[in-house]
Design a protein around this motif. Structure first.
Motif, short mmCIF file in Angstrom:
data_model
loop_
_atom_site.label_atom_id
_atom_site.label_comp_id
_atom_site.label_asym_id
_atom_site.label_seq_id
_atom_site.Cartn_x
_atom_site.Cartn_y
_atom_site.Cartn_z
N TYR A 136 -1.58 5.04 -7.76
CA TYR A 136 -0.53 4.14 -7.27
C TYR A 136 -0.26 4.30 -5.77
O TYR A 136 0.21 3.39 -5.12
CB TYR A 136 0.78 4.38 -8.03
CG TYR A 136 0.66 4.12 -9.52
CD1 TYR A 136 0.28 2.88 -9.99
CD2 TYR A 136 0.95 5.13 -10.44
CE1 TYR A 136 0.16 2.64 -11.35
CE2 TYR A 136 0.83 4.90 -11.80
CZ TYR A 136 0.45 3.65 -12.25
OH TYR A 136 0.33 3.42 -13.59
N MET A 149 8.83 5.97 -9.26
CA MET A 149 8.49 5.22 -8.05
C MET A 149 9.69 5.15 -7.10
O MET A 149 10.84 5.21 -7.53
CB MET A 149 8.05 3.80 -8.41
CG MET A 149 6.71 3.75 -9.13
SD MET A 149 5.32 4.06 -8.04
CE MET A 149 4.08 4.50 -9.25
N ASP A 193 1.83 -8.75 -5.48
CA ASP A 193 1.09 -7.56 -5.07
C ASP A 193 1.78 -6.93 -3.85
O ASP A 193 1.99 -5.73 -3.79
CB ASP A 193 -0.37 -7.91 -4.73
CG ASP A 193 -1.16 -6.69 -4.29
OD1 ASP A 193 -1.28 -5.74 -5.09
OD2 ASP A 193 -1.65 -6.67 -3.15
N LYS A 203 4.69 -2.64 -1.40
CA LYS A 203 3.55 -2.79 -2.31
C LYS A 203 4.07 -2.66 -3.74
O LYS A 203 4.74 -1.68 -4.09
CB LYS A 203 2.53 -1.68 -2.03
CG LYS A 203 1.49 -1.45 -3.12
CD LYS A 203 0.45 -2.53 -3.16
CE LYS A 203 -0.63 -2.20 -4.20
NZ LYS A 203 -1.49 -3.35 -4.48
N THR A 205 3.61 -1.73 -7.39
CA THR A 205 2.67 -0.78 -7.98
C THR A 205 2.44 -0.97 -9.48
O THR A 205 1.31 -0.96 -9.94
CB THR A 205 3.16 0.66 -7.77
OG1 THR A 205 4.49 0.79 -8.27
CG2 THR A 205 3.14 1.04 -6.29
N LYS A 206 3.52 -1.18 -10.24
CA LYS A 206 3.36 -1.35 -11.68
C LYS A 206 4.67 -1.84 -12.30
O LYS A 206 5.75 -1.62 -11.74
CB LYS A 206 2.92 -0.04 -12.34
CG LYS A 206 3.94 1.08 -12.23
CD LYS A 206 3.55 2.26 -13.13
CE LYS A 206 4.61 3.36 -13.07
NZ LYS A 206 4.44 4.36 -14.12
#
Length: 266
Positions: A136, A149, A193, A203, A205-206
């Motif tokens: 990540y 995160m 994204d 960014k 990441t997930k």
């Protein structure tokens, strides 16, 4: 699309604070989850197993964090921004073991009294580096005591969509986001994204996998089945219920409510 809300949670799993603007740091917003409560073994504490933590509120004051019981604001303690000890202990947060700096015995005693068992308050010093998983990270980033995160973003329309399916609507505080934006389709953020907020670029990441903590009413500390039960019917991926997107900071120094939100890359 624009930024509607900014939230920080200085002490992990306690009440959050809404801000009009916030300073961006690699590990997350300034002050966000830089403190954490641990048990005698150094294991982190959270509302997942101790829902009454929801009743402890945090505010930013000049001399430190003011921590108090939501329905008893006269019962409070000041947590200094700089720990008053040099003692480092091993603390466990999920699969990560890192060093936490003990704040002081006064804080430990207050939280132990409120929660009803021995616990300690630790701070994450600059010397503690909790690295993101390599798959990540972009530039070897570190994270605070957050679950995984540095930043979490959710669209208001995603919550509106969920609430249209519930008998009793739930507020955004069930999901503990850092950033809430208005505009776009429900779950717009699933397809991003990179995103620009004001002058900052993040960014994505997930997706954020949700747990029983979303079922804790942040005003009463009572647990129910919703909204997890309903979310599971249409937001389950690989046996995990997804709501919101995790992010890391690529560039930028601050964000403020009202900042435009634009997609840099889908």
């Amino acid at each position: 699309m624009y930024l509607q809300d900014i939230y920080i949670y200085p002490i992990k799993s306690l009440g959050g604070i809404r801000l009009e603007q916030a300073v961006l740091e690699e590990r997350g917003f300034q002050y966000d989850r830089r403190w954490m409560l641990v048990d005698r073994d150094g294991q982190f504490l959270s509302q997942r197993t101790i829902p009454q933590m929801a009743l402890i509120q945090v505010a930013v004051a000049d001399e430190g964090l003011k921590v108090f019981i939501k329905n008893q604001p006269e019962d409070y303690i000041i947590v200094p921004y700089r720990p008053q000890t040099n003692d480092l202990i091993d603390v466990q947060i999920w699969e990560d073991q890192v060093k936490g700096q003990l704040v002081n015995q006064v804080c430990d005693a207050w939280f132990s009294k409120i929660l009803g068992f021995p616990c300690q308050l630790v701070f994450m010093p600059v010397s503690t580096s909790r690295k993101l998983k390599p798959k990540y990270a972009v530039n070897g980033e570190s994270v605070s005591f957050a679950d995984g995160m540095p930043y979490l973003i959710i669209g208001q329309s995603a919550l509106d969509d969920l609430n249209s399916r519930l008998n009793v609507a739930v507020p955004m505080d069930r999901f503990r986001p850092n950033l809430v934006f208005v505009g776009g389709d429900p779950f717009e953020e699933d397809h991003w994204d990179k995103v620009r907020i004001g002058e900052a670029i993040f960014k994505v990441t997930k997706p954020c996998a949700r747990c029983v903590m979303t079922t804790v009413d942040q005003q009463t500390a009572k647990k129910g089945k919703e909204p997890l039960k309903t979310l599971a019917t249409y937001r389950t991926v690989n046996n995990q219920v997804m709501f919101g997107q995790n992010m890391l900071l690529l560039e930028g120094e601050k964000v403020k409510v009202g900042d435009p939100v634009g997609i840099e890359k889908k």
